[in-house]
Design a protein around this motif. Structure first.
Motif: not given
Length: 407
Positions: A5-18
């Motif tokens: 879940a933490w990795f998925a959340l980090l990926s989501l943060v990256v995608w919002v930034w992208l």
């Protein structure tokens, strides 16, 4: 929360930034700037106001695609003086002879075919060909050079619109990313993603800003001001570059030139890549050169691709199976943002939108291609192209490199 879940959340943060912070790379609205219609009509009636242009076409074993591309260059509706110089780079399939036959059959702009012989040590084949074509062109005094690949077809008004854009906007280099062929299943899966990933790495808006944050060009179609080419000392300064288009843009920028890059509407690649193997070789040829042959950059790229593209679908699937709601929610949200940013590129390529959720699969293919590119490099067969191999090519001289956020 679970580790997944933490990795998925980090990926989501990256995608919002992208989505919001990477120059809106996913938008496809960077199209060729133009002069006003009034100005274009006025200058079109005055041929002497249009600068002389030399079109330089490096060609090695291109007899298959030349009948689809060369006639389009010869048929350019350009008000000023223009000519085509085709540099036959050691072809064994009669490319030069076919070019002369096509010019005789179709007429249009004057065609000159030259053969420079094998490259000297330290030169890649394409840049060696460009060196000779550009040198010959400069003896005719052109204001602009159009550097275009042998597999690129141009609509009749392409050259006129390119020159008009450069003159009206004070640009030294105008480059369009040709619309690549998308016909086979593998082309549908891989080609739009190729352009999408390129734009993510080099956001066009950042390149086209008055104060640019990134520098790049698309080698299939580059209009270059001749005096800027001389000031930038190209192609000599980039003679070892495998990724010659980005290296060219950096050399021009270093010389103080203004650059514009966007998606093409009137320029198309006619080269087919029907199978996965064809596309694989296209990407693997230069992927590790883009990473400057650095194992650390390769490791970082693989980790980044896994986090950004592969974690979301894995988290959604595994979270749903294991009852991990946080992982499933974060993974699904990241996957949705990813697919949403891919939709404009699919529309540009006129492809069905159901391909958008398949982007993680395509990214996984690119990950494997990049690793294979590194393996080829260390086996001494990196950057192989049409019978030539450059064991340790340069992506671009370090002194030409502009480091932009996200590179």
């Amino acid at each position: 929360m679970s580790t997944l879940a933490w990795f998925a959340l980090l990926s989501l943060v990256v995608w919002v930034w992208l989505l919001l912070g990477q120059g809106f790379f996913w938008r496809t609205d960077q199209r060729l700037p133009s002069a006003s219609r009034h100005e274009e009509r006025r200058t079109r009636r005055e041929a002497d106001r249009w600068p002389r242009v030399a079109v330089v076409v490096p060609a090695r074993d291109e007899a298959e695609v030349l009948p689809l591309s060369l006639p389009s260059l010869l048929a350019q509706d350009y008000p000023g003086v223009a000519e085509v110089i085709l540099v036959d780079d050691g072809s064994t399939d009669g490319t030069g002879r076919l070019a002369v036959e096509l010019a005789t059959r179709h007429g249009g702009l004057a065609l000159t075919v030259v053969s420079p012989g094998e490259p000297e040590p330290g030169w890649t084949g394409k840049l060696w060909a460009l060196r000779h074509g550009m040198a010959l062109a400069r003896t005719r005094g052109p204001g602009f050079l159009l550097l275009t690949d042998a597999d690129i077809a141009h609509e009749p008004d392409s050259l006129r619109l390119l020159v008009s854009a450069a003159e009206a906007n004070g640009l030294d280099l105008v480059s369009q990313m040709a619309r690549l062929r998308v016909a086979s299943l593998w082309e549908r899966l891989v080609v739009p993603a190729f352009v999408y990933f390129f734009a993510q790495l080099y956001p066009f808006r950042w390149i086209n800003r008055p104060r640019p944050l990134a520098t790049a060009a698309a080698g299939g179609c580059v209009l270059l001001r001749t005096e800027t080419a001389v000031a930038a000392d190209v192609p000599e300064v980039i003679r070892q570059a495998v990724i010659d288009d980005v290296s060219l843009a950096r050399a021009v920028r270093r010389a103080g030139g203004r650059i514009w890059l966007g998606l093409a509407e009137r320029v198309d690649s006619v080269r087919p890549y029907p199978g996965l193997g064809d596309l694989w070789r296209m990407v693997a040829r230069s992927a590790y050169a883009q990473l400057r042959h650095s194992p650390l950059l390769l490791l970082g790229t693989v980790a980044g691709l896994v986090l950004v593209y592969l974690v979301p679908p894995v988290a959604l699937s595994a979270g749903a199976v294991r009852g991990d709601g946080a992982a499933a929610w974060a993974g699904g949200a990241a996957w949705a943002v990813m697919a949403g940013t891919y939709v404009p590129m699919l529309r540009y390529y006129r492809q069905p939108l159901w391909l958008a959720p398949l982007l993680p699969f395509t990214a996984f293919l690119y990950l494997l291609m990049t690793v294979d590119s590194a393996v080829r490099h260390y086996r001494g067969v990196g950057a192989a192209w049409k019978g030539r191999t450059y064991a340790r090519p340069e992506a671009a001289p370090d002194r030409c490199r502009d480091v932009a956020p996200g590179e």
